[in-house]
Every structure is written in C-alpha cells, then in structure tokens.
Write a protein that holds these residues in place. Sequence first.
Motif, PDB file in Angstrom:
ATOM      1  N   ASN A   1      44.932  77.392  15.776  1.00  0.00           N
ATOM      2  CA  ASN A   1      44.278  76.578  16.794  1.00  0.00           C
ATOM      3  C   ASN A   1      42.867  77.082  17.063  1.00  0.00           C
ATOM      4  OD1 ASN A   1      43.635  75.073  19.088  1.00  0.00           O
ATOM      5  ND2 ASN A   1      44.858  76.364  20.451  1.00  0.00           N
TER       6      ASN A   1
ATOM      7  N   PHE B   1      42.003  72.820  21.159  1.00  0.00           N
ATOM      8  CA  PHE B   1      42.278  71.383  21.147  1.00  0.00           C
ATOM      9  C   PHE B   1      41.231  70.618  21.949  1.00  0.00           C
ATOM     10  CE2 PHE B   1      46.547  73.144  20.282  1.00  0.00           C
ATOM     11  CZ  PHE B   1      46.765  72.513  19.069  1.00  0.00           C
TER      12      PHE B   1
ATOM     13  N   VAL C   1      43.314  73.447  13.181  1.00  0.00           N
ATOM     14  CA  VAL C   1      43.357  72.280  14.057  1.00  0.00           C
ATOM     15  C   VAL C   1      42.454  72.510  15.256  1.00  0.00           C
ATOM     16  CG1 VAL C   1      45.681  71.614  13.349  1.00  0.00           C
ATOM     17  CG2 VAL C   1      45.396  73.156  15.295  1.00  0.00           C
TER      18      VAL C   1
ATOM     19  N   SER D   1      41.320  70.026   9.932  1.00  0.00           N
ATOM     20  CA  SER D   1      42.136  69.056  10.651  1.00  0.00           C
ATOM     21  C   SER D   1      41.638  68.782  12.063  1.00  0.00           C
ATOM     22  CB  SER D   1      43.587  69.547  10.701  1.00  0.00           C
ATOM     23  OG  SER D   1      44.437  68.598  11.276  1.00  0.00           O
TER      24      SER D   1
ATOM     25  N   TYR E   1      41.736  67.274  15.569  1.00  0.00           N
ATOM     26  CA  TYR E   1      42.919  66.906  16.350  1.00  0.00           C
ATOM     27  C   TYR E   1      42.450  66.253  17.645  1.00  0.00           C
ATOM     28  CZ  TYR E   1      47.820  67.461  17.863  1.00  0.00           C
ATOM     29  OH  TYR E   1      49.129  67.244  18.267  1.00  0.00           O
TER      30      TYR E   1
ATOM     31  N   GLY F   1      43.490  63.400  11.162  1.00  0.00           N
ATOM     32  CA  GLY F   1      44.203  63.265  12.419  1.00  0.00           C
ATOM     33  C   GLY F   1      45.659  63.662  12.348  1.00  0.00           C
ATOM     34  N   VAL F   2      46.217  63.858  13.532  1.00  0.00           N
ATOM     35  CA  VAL F   2      47.602  64.276  13.722  1.00  0.00           C
ATOM     36  C   VAL F   2      48.193  63.450  14.857  1.00  0.00           C
ATOM     37  CG1 VAL F   2      49.138  66.208  14.235  1.00  0.00           C
ATOM     38  CG2 VAL F   2      46.974  66.645  13.033  1.00  0.00           C
ATOM     39  N   GLU F   3      49.288  62.757  14.599  1.00  0.00           N
ATOM     40  CA  GLU F   3      50.009  62.046  15.664  1.00  0.00           C
ATOM     41  C   GLU F   3      49.083  61.161  16.496  1.00  0.00           C
ATOM     42  OE1 GLU F   3      53.460  65.423  16.516  1.00  0.00           O
ATOM     43  OE2 GLU F   3      51.765  65.269  17.899  1.00  0.00           O
TER      44      GLU F   3
ATOM     45  N   TYR G   1      46.921  62.590   6.124  1.00  0.00           N
ATOM     46  CA  TYR G   1      47.101  62.341   7.555  1.00  0.00           C
ATOM     47  C   TYR G   1      48.436  62.954   7.961  1.00  0.00           C
ATOM     48  CZ  TYR G   1      48.386  59.890  11.856  1.00  0.00           C
ATOM     49  OH  TYR G   1      48.789  59.605  13.135  1.00  0.00           O
TER      50      TYR G   1
ATOM     51  N   GLU H   1      54.966  65.497  10.132  1.00  0.00           N
ATOM     52  CA  GLU H   1      55.414  66.438  11.146  1.00  0.00           C
ATOM     53  C   GLU H   1      56.944  66.350  11.179  1.00  0.00           C
ATOM     54  OE1 GLU H   1      52.794  67.424  14.305  1.00  0.00           O
ATOM     55  OE2 GLU H   1      51.998  67.927  12.337  1.00  0.00           O
TER      56      GLU H   1
ATOM     57  N   TYR I   1      54.104  75.925  12.693  1.00  0.00           N
ATOM     58  CA  TYR I   1      53.349  75.652  13.913  1.00  0.00           C
ATOM     59  C   TYR I   1      53.810  76.618  15.008  1.00  0.00           C
ATOM     60  CZ  TYR I   1      51.045  73.037  17.619  1.00  0.00           C
ATOM     61  OH  TYR I   1      50.221  72.676  18.655  1.00  0.00           O
TER      62      TYR I   1
END
Length: 338
Positions: free
Chosen positions: A9, A12, A43, A67, A69, A104-106, A160, A179, A273
């Motif tokens: 991380n 975020f 991310v 990535s 996020y 992107g993620v989710e 993605y 995921e 994760y």
Amino acid sequence: MRANGIAYNTGFLTPATPLDLDRVRRELALIRDDLHCNAVHLVGGDPGRLEAAARIAAGLGLEVWFSPYPLGLTPEQIRALFLDCADRAERLRATGAAVVLVTGVELTIMNRGFIEGDSLEDRIAQLFAGRVAEARARLGDFLREVVPAVRRRFHGPVTYAAIPFEDVDWDLFDIVTLELIRSAEVAGQFREAVRTLTAGAKPVAVTGFGTATWRGAADVAPRSMEIVENDPVTGAPLRIDGHYERDEEGQAAYFRELLEIFDSEGVDSAFAYLFALDDYPHRPGGDPRDDLDLASPGIVKVLDGRTGDTYPGLPWEPKAAFAAIARHYAGGSRPLAG
C-alpha cells in the motif's frame, strides 16, 4: 507460480505527509529477500507515490504491478487517473522494467457512477437489491472506452482486478485477474472454481486474498475487516466493535492453504493482501478494543509509536503469516517474463 507476490500500500488516499522512500526501499528489499517475492502489487490513489515506489521496486528487480486504486471517484476522474498512470508506467517500462498496468480494483463498489449510492454500504445494498446487471453494464462500457485509451500510452500487459460478479470482458486484457477471497460458504467449491479459471487461454492472477487476525476471521474473510467502528465524519478506524481473540496462526493457515491451491491449480501470479496497514496499529496490553490490528489483513503488525526489534528502525513486527508466505515462496517460482 510464475509470479509470487504481495500487495503493498502506497496510500489509498493521498495523506498530508510525503511517502517515506527510505522505508519503502527497506520494505521492498525485505519483500524480495525475506518474503522471497519476485513481484509486487503496488496499490494506491496517488500517481506520484505509485511511480516513486514502482521505480524502487523495479530497481530491486521485482516485477511491478502498477495499480491505481481509486476510491469514491467518478468515471471521468478515474479515466484521468488511469491515463496519468499509464504514462508513468510506460516511462518505467521503457527503462527495461517488467511492468503490468492494473486498470483499477473493484471499481463498481469502491467508486461512484457504476452503482447508485454515495457510500460503499449504499452501493452494496443496491447490489443485493438486484442491480448487478446494471453495474456490469456500466463497468463494461467504461472499460471498453478506457482500456484502448490506456493502451495508446502504455505498451506492456494490461489487466483489471475484478470482483467475480463484475463479469468482465477479458478479451480487453492480457491477464485475467480476480479478487478471490475464500470464505466458509464457498470453501467446498473454491479449488474447482480456481481450476475452471485456469483452464482458459489467458494467464490467471489472483489479488486481494487474505483475512484479518482474529479467531474465526477466515470463515468470513471477505468481511473480516468489518469488526471496526469508524469515525462517522472522517471514516478513520477508531476501535474494535467487541471482544475478539487474536489468532495469527489462523491467518497464517489461510494464506498457506490458498497459496497451495493457487500453485497446484495453475495460477500464474498471486498477490497476498497485504503487507502492512498503517491505520490499524497493534496496541497490546490495554483495552483489547483498541488493538486495531485484529481487523487488519496485514502480514505485519504495525506498532503504535515505536519501532520493532526484528527489523530495527521499521515500525512493525512480522506476524505468523509473514513466515508462512516466506516458506511457501521460498519453494521456488518460474522465471519472470522479460
């Protein structure tokens, strides 16, 4: 697996303090040398912080999954973020680094414009109310527009990180990335589902898998962080919502079991994760509800106001999961693609 990795991380949301590049460099070197990773899923929401960390990772010889996020953004804002990151990732790739760009993620649940609702809770409620098809359609339209624009700027592999219900058109991408978080409800079908995914023509990567550090968290792994009371204004975590027993070995076993499944069923790349979650510090010895690390999926426990002993100068101590992942990855991986 070809790529043994972990999520790292970079922030975020952009914090007021700059990224501590010395800490990033030490941690990424430990991820390579002590965790035995050959890839890292970087991310974050700030392109500059992502690029700075990516350059360090690439310099260490790690494959970089770049990535962005986004959180709470509109499709227009997300598009601008992705194009900025595509330029940055391409500059890095042009130096000879191995780079995968993750668009992107989710996106559907973490941002606005795909499902009605201003908050994550509102959007999830809309899903349960039968709005899945609508969310899929909006996401599909967005990806069909933005991925070609990204590819005009970035010339390496693009993927993605999808939630399975999003039903992404994988023809747009070079790698199928999902995921995949096992819970008790799907445990009996989990291995077969992974086997089905890897039977396709494209390589499969798994991101986002992990669980928190309280006893029983693995059974509800996708929701294992939901034991925290948050500030109603800022959303910052405040305290645990009840009394839970710490279970580092349970978290470690979860990672061991999933990595074995991914390895044996032909997954190309896996990213546990995650490495650390600074907003969820470990506070032993006081009120157990203040120990936010119980809700953290991090494989290190971030210390509150002090540094650790295992790696002097770094503000954390490894959990049992750190050693479990290191042992699995030390077993070897296939050579990375050039």
